[in-house]
Design a protein around this motif. Structure first.
Motif, PDB file in Angstrom:
ATOM      1  N   UNK A 189       0.831  -1.189   0.000  1.00 13.49           N
ATOM      2  CA  UNK A 189       0.000   0.000   0.000  1.00 13.49           C
ATOM      3  C   UNK A 189       0.873   1.249   0.000  1.00 13.49           C
ATOM      4  N   UNK A 190       0.241   2.392  -0.259  1.00 15.68           N
ATOM      5  CA  UNK A 190       0.965   3.656  -0.210  1.00 15.68           C
ATOM      6  C   UNK A 190       0.052   4.731   0.353  1.00 15.68           C
ATOM      7  N   UNK A 191       0.642   5.798   0.888  1.00 13.65           N
ATOM      8  CA  UNK A 191      -0.106   6.920   1.453  1.00 13.65           C
ATOM      9  C   UNK A 191      -0.385   7.926   0.342  1.00 13.65           C
ATOM     10  N   UNK A 232       3.080  12.849   5.291  1.00 18.61           N
ATOM     11  CA  UNK A 232       2.847  11.535   4.688  1.00 18.61           C
ATOM     12  C   UNK A 232       3.991  10.577   4.922  1.00 18.61           C
ATOM     13  N   UNK A 233       5.215  11.087   4.815  1.00 20.01           N
ATOM     14  CA  UNK A 233       6.394  10.260   5.048  1.00 20.01           C
ATOM     15  C   UNK A 233       6.434   9.777   6.490  1.00 20.01           C
ATOM     16  N   UNK A 234       6.079  10.666   7.409  1.00 21.67           N
ATOM     17  CA  UNK A 234       6.083  10.299   8.828  1.00 21.67           C
ATOM     18  C   UNK A 234       5.026   9.234   9.107  1.00 21.67           C
ATOM     19  N   UNK A 294      10.502   5.865   3.260  1.00 25.04           N
ATOM     20  CA  UNK A 294       9.481   5.861   2.209  1.00 25.04           C
ATOM     21  C   UNK A 294       9.800   6.800   1.051  1.00 25.04           C
ATOM     22  N   UNK A 295       9.476   6.324  -0.143  1.00 19.83           N
ATOM     23  CA  UNK A 295       9.706   7.078  -1.383  1.00 19.83           C
ATOM     24  C   UNK A 295       8.534   8.035  -1.606  1.00 19.83           C
ATOM     25  N   UNK A 296       8.828   9.319  -1.696  1.00 16.98           N
ATOM     26  CA  UNK A 296       7.796  10.356  -1.842  1.00 16.98           C
ATOM     27  C   UNK A 296       7.816  10.880  -3.272  1.00 16.98           C
ATOM     28  N   UNK A 297       6.634  10.968  -3.885  1.00 16.85           N
ATOM     29  CA  UNK A 297       6.526  11.533  -5.223  1.00 16.85           C
ATOM     30  C   UNK A 297       5.360  12.517  -5.285  1.00 16.85           C
ATOM     31  N   UNK A 298       5.439  13.432  -6.248  1.00 18.33           N
ATOM     32  CA  UNK A 298       4.460  14.506  -6.410  1.00 18.33           C
ATOM     33  C   UNK A 298       3.571  14.216  -7.613  1.00 18.33           C
ATOM     34  N   UNK A 341       4.598   7.276  -0.748  1.00 12.22           N
ATOM     35  CA  UNK A 341       3.795   8.452  -0.411  1.00 12.22           C
ATOM     36  C   UNK A 341       3.600   9.253  -1.691  1.00 12.22           C
ATOM     37  N   UNK A 342       2.355   9.562  -2.031  1.00 13.39           N
ATOM     38  CA  UNK A 342       2.074  10.401  -3.190  1.00 13.39           C
ATOM     39  C   UNK A 342       1.398  11.671  -2.685  1.00 13.39           C
ATOM     40  N   UNK A 343       1.998  12.806  -2.991  1.00 10.27           N
ATOM     41  CA  UNK A 343       1.506  14.119  -2.568  1.00 10.27           C
ATOM     42  C   UNK A 343       0.748  14.759  -3.724  1.00 10.27           C
ATOM     43  N   UNK A 344      -0.418  15.326  -3.423  1.00 13.49           N
ATOM     44  CA  UNK A 344      -1.223  15.994  -4.447  1.00 13.49           C
ATOM     45  C   UNK A 344      -1.922  17.198  -3.842  1.00 13.49           C
ATOM     46  N   UNK A 345      -2.289  18.162  -4.703  1.00 17.38           N
ATOM     47  CA  UNK A 345      -3.192  19.210  -4.227  1.00 17.38           C
ATOM     48  C   UNK A 345      -4.562  18.577  -4.041  1.00 17.38           C
ATOM     49  N   UNK A 346      -5.404  19.178  -3.203  1.00 19.91           N
ATOM     50  CA  UNK A 346      -6.665  18.566  -2.830  1.00 19.91           C
ATOM     51  C   UNK A 346      -7.596  18.282  -3.991  1.00 19.91           C
TER      52      UNK A 346
END
Length: 349
Positions: free
Chosen positions: A135-137, A159-161, A172-176, A221-226
């Motif tokens: 799974x991923x965040x 998200x990483x935390x 954890x690998x974080x991407x945008x 972890x995948x970061x996105x705008x809302x």
């Protein structure tokens, strides 16, 4: 551990909420549950009051209510009273399956933001099929329709935390999330956010990711705008459900041989369906507030409610919120340094 439960929130409340809490009570011996709701509707549903307390309320925030107005006007609603119990320290965490906007408002304005977090975000764990983790965040899922670059940077930290402390991922690998993998893709917000994230030592940033790659296991972890995060989440859920339905329909319409083949493959289909089922995953977390606040799907049944209680239990047990506060504070200076470097670089050009 004490969890404040909005017993009136959700499509099947209070029946499925109470059933789920009783399942969780029998599963987790170290949790006490405070059920906030209409006494005449909640009380008859409870079969065993062990480690369960009913707090009678007189109002309910409906799914169609305007979130902030409802939170301010319905002071005796099950959600607002539950949020105030967390604020006062009577409970350690808040749970609801009800109005998402009202829960977000209650989390931000009643429970309160962590110092150093500008915009709390809604995060969930989605299935990952080909990576090292299952799974991923994914965040933000709609708490904020618009974001500044600094908000996306902070989501990388939060998200990483969460991935490290709750899911147990190592580095954890974080991407945008963006409309292309290249560094210069996207609007100005995403370009600046990419540079902030690329230049930090606060988390392990690996660059952009496109929505078609979300389930491939290339990020933890995948970061996105809302806005983009919410749209991508619903598109992914809808596509997965439609594919499963169409596969079932094709098998049923394929004659005797097809049905026999489908029967042989049924265990494999069940495994995929289970991985895609939100009832198994638990709820979405509002990261960036002073206590665990978790929202499960509005149509969640008892099993989803019980699983979400286990998720909250891990968050409390692992001291997630105090540790996030320390971590955000620790990396505040790092953010200021990165912003200053980028500003100097821009001026020198």
């Amino acid at each position: 551990m004490k969890i404040a439960v909005d017993a009136m929130g959700g499509d099947f409340a209070p029946q499925e909420i109470v059933k789920g809490i009783e399942l969780a009570r029998d599963r987790y011996e170290d949790i006490e549950f405070y059920l906030f709701g209409t006494e005449s509707k909640v009380k008859p549903l409870v079969k065993n009051w062990e480690r369960m307390t009913l707090v009678a309320t007189t109002e309910v925030i409906e799914m169609g209510d305007e979130p902030v107005k409802a939170m301010r006007r319905k002071k005796d609603s099950s959600l607002v009273r539950a949020a105030n119990a967390v604020k006062s320290g009577e409970a350690d965490a808040l749970f609801s399956a009800g109005n998402t906007g009202a829960l977000l408002s209650s989390a931000i304005f009643i429970v309160g933001r962590i110092k150093g977090v500008d915009r709390p975000a809604l995060a969930t764990a989605l299935p990952s099929f080909d990576g090292p983790n299952d799974q991923f965040v994914f965040m933000d899922l709609g708490a904020n329709a618009e974001n500044k670059p600094v908000h996306l940077y902070q989501y990388g930290i939060l998200g990483s935390f969460y991935a490290t402390h709750v899911l147990g991922f190592d580095n954890p690998r974080v991407r945008l999330l963006n409309n292309g993998a290249e560094e210069d893709k996207g609007d100005e917000t995403h370009k600046v956010a990419h540079q902030l994230m690329k230049s930090t030592a606060a988390f392990n940033f690996l660059g952009n990711i496109e929505s078609r790659e979300l389930l491939e296991g290339t990020a933890d972890v995948v970061v996105a705008d809302g806005f983009s995060g919410n749209a991508a989440l619903k598109a992914t859920e809808g596509t997965a459900l439609m594919l499963l339905k169409q596969m079932k329909k094709a098998i049923l319409n394929s004659g005797l041989k097809g049905k026999i083949g489908g029967a042989l493959l049924k265990p494999a289909f069940k495994e995929i369906q289970k991985k895609l089922d939100y009832n198994e995953a638990g709820g979405a977390i509002i990261l960036g507030v002073k206590a665990p606040v978790v929202k499960t799907h509005g149509s969640a049944k008892a099993s989803a409610v019980a699983n979400t209680m286990g998720q909250i239990r891990i968050m409390i047990e692992h001291n997630l919120i105090p540790d996030i506060q320390d971590y955000v504070s620790k990396h505040h200076d790092d953010l200021q340094s990165v912003k200053a470097d980028l500003q100097n670089e821009s001026e020198s050009k």
